[in-house]
Design an enzyme around this catalytic site. Structure first.
Site, PDB file in Angstrom:
ATOM      1  N   LYS A 128       0.858  -1.191   0.000  1.00 47.63           N
ATOM      2  CA  LYS A 128       0.000   0.000   0.000  1.00 47.63           C
ATOM      3  C   LYS A 128       0.884   1.228   0.000  1.00 47.63           C
ATOM      4  CE  LYS A 128      -4.489   0.830   0.346  1.00 47.63           C
ATOM      5  NZ  LYS A 128      -5.519  -0.110  -0.118  1.00 47.63           N
TER       6      LYS A 128
HETATM    7  N1  GLU Z   1      -7.163   0.012  -3.463  1.00 45.75           N
HETATM    8  C1  GLU Z   1      -7.911  -1.168  -3.794  1.00 45.75           C
HETATM    9  C2  GLU Z   1      -7.981  -2.096  -2.591  1.00 45.75           C
HETATM   10  O1  GLU Z   1      -7.857  -1.683  -1.461  1.00 45.75           O
HETATM   11  C3  GLU Z   1      -7.424  -1.837  -5.069  1.00 45.75           C
HETATM   12  C4  GLU Z   1      -5.997  -2.295  -5.039  1.00 45.75           C
HETATM   13  C5  GLU Z   1      -5.486  -2.790  -6.398  1.00 45.75           C
HETATM   14  O2  GLU Z   1      -6.252  -2.872  -7.356  1.00 45.75           O
HETATM   15  O3  GLU Z   1      -4.299  -3.106  -6.442  1.00 45.75           O
HETATM   16  O4  GLU Z   1      -8.222  -3.259  -2.718  1.00 45.75           O
END
Ligand code: GLU
Length: 421
Positions: free
Chosen positions: A112
């Site tokens: 993240k």
């Molecule tokens: N931000 C989204 C999540 O928390 C998508 C992450 C992604 O597609 O890599 O799952």
């Protein structure tokens, strides 16, 4: 064993994830050293991000990219821009991505990113400069086989386009380096609505299994952004549910007959608060939690269902976590005591990263899927994960959350062991 009774403000994202982790690790008798590997991040980077503002000043923001685990594949996860996006929050969210990708059984690990910033205070040009500078500073960690960013809170396809441009200017054309891109730059059809669509598919399965038919049922959605907006549209149009209330940061709107969602979306597209929508009565954000419904879907930020605020008073049959970490551990226990089921975030909202996987594969193969194919595969993948969780929860007499963790931990631990750890 009870989780510490601390409100969100005192309990970090990292601590929330840790207390839930232990319960599942006990269930599968995970060895001590493996708990240590799976709890701690693989690699963390903190960067200072100087940005030239429109008035000529330079402002310095702090950004993070945390790779939690990459045993099952390249690290994967979004980038959020938010004043509360600090180290602990990003770390907790990175860990959730590890469990989410493992539970979906897609070949990624978890990561993240976040920049501590209020993007509403930035102009579009400032946002672009911030994104480019942040990408430069973390680009050493990125790549289609290392770590692949995507949208999250307050980031979107345009932000991903800037990331792609910045990354490609150093490494050559690399569409698979980022997902959630605009379709005209190699994004996937169906990616933008994928998280909301995935939430609906999980609700459909639960509805069938537990006798809460979606058709005609009452849905309340907190948050009307990418997840809440698409979910509202889809459950009304494709599942015949009645969206009785929704909210955004400024307040909510309720209509007992069911809101006219397409009209509400058009109203929101003009940047007007949902509480000013003429087709319902305005309510406060606090009042939204008291509205009787079958399905209550927090689809905005973390830590909104708490012991102090609403866990004892929410009036629903199922909480479906469209957001990441919306329920504190104490609130989770209260909901369980009250007989309210919780469909956990890394099952309910996994549609986004699942379609990110399809986008990445399409980029690597230089081949495009149809929207129908994307939806079909998404439904198959998320339904299979749901069935696994449902069956284990029943077999071991645990909550969906603990069962989902146990499945994910098992998969990541197995990959670690096979790699020699
Ligand atoms: N931000 C989204 C999540 O928390 C998508 C992450 C992604 O597609 O890599 O799952």
């Amino acid at each position: 064993m009870t989780a510490p009774a601390t409100p969100r403000s005192a309990m970090s994202g990292k601590a929330i994830v840790a207390s839930q982790f232990d319960r599942a690790a006990d269930l599968i008798n995970l060895e001590g050293y493996m708990r240590r590997i799976l709890m701690s991040p693989f690699r963390e980077v903190q960067v200072e991000v100087p940005v030239r503002m429109d008035d000529g000043r330079i402002e310095v923001f702090t950004g993070y990219r945390i790779q939690h685990n990459g045993a099952r594949g390249p690290c994967k996860g979004g980038i959020r821009y938010h004043p509360d996006a600090d180290h602990d929050e990003v770390l907790g969210l990175a860990a959730i991505m590890t469990w989410k990708t493992a539970l979906m059984d897609i070949p990624f690990g978890g990561a993240k990113g976040g920049v501590t910033v209020d993007p509403k205070k930035l102009s579009k040009l400032e946002l672009e400069r911030l994104t480019r500078r942040f990408t430069q500073r973390i680009s050493i960690m990125l790549g289609p086989y290392r770590d692949i960013p995507a949208p999250d809170v307050n980031t979107n396809a345009q932000v991903m386009a800037w990331i792609l441009d910045e990354y490609s200017s150093r490494h050559g054309y690399t569409p698979a380096a980022v997902t959630g891109k605009p379709v005209s730059l190699g994004g996937s059809l169906g990616r933008e609505e994928a998280t909301g669509r995935g939430v609906m598919y999980v609700m459909m399965e639960y509805a069938r299994d537990f006798g809460v038919p979606l058709k005609g049922s009452r849905v309340v959605i907190q948050g009307f952004g990418n997840v809440g907006g698409h979910l509202a549209r889809l459950v009304a149009a494709e599942a015949g549910a009645k969206v009785v209330a929704v909210s955004d940061v400024n307040g909510g709107i309720v209509n007992e007959q069911g809101l006219d969602v397409p009209a509400l979306l058009a109203h929101g597209a003009a940047r007007r608060p949902v509480s000013e929508f003429p087709g319902g009565q305005a309510i406060t954000n606090a009042a939204l939690w008291t509205i009787p419904c079958d399905w209550l879907v927090p689809a905005a930020l973390g830590g909104v269902i708490t012991r102090e605020a609403n866990a004892r008073t929410v009036d629903c049959r199922v909480v479906v976590e469209g957001a990441n970490e919306p329920t504190t551990p104490t609130a989770d226990l209260i909901l369980a005591e009250r007989g309210i089921a919780v469909i956990p975030d890394f099952l309910a909202n996994a549609g986004g990263v699942t379609v990110s996987y399809y986008e990445w594969s399409q980029n690597l193969q230089q081949y495009r899927w149809t929207h129908e194919q994307v939806n079909r595969e998404l439904q198959a993948t998320i339904t299979k994960a749901y069935v696994g969780v449902r069956d284990l929860a029943k077999q071991r007499g645990v909550t969906f959350r603990t069962a989902a963790y146990a499945i994910a931990l098992q998969r990541v631990a197995e990959a670690e062991r096979l790699r020699g750890n």
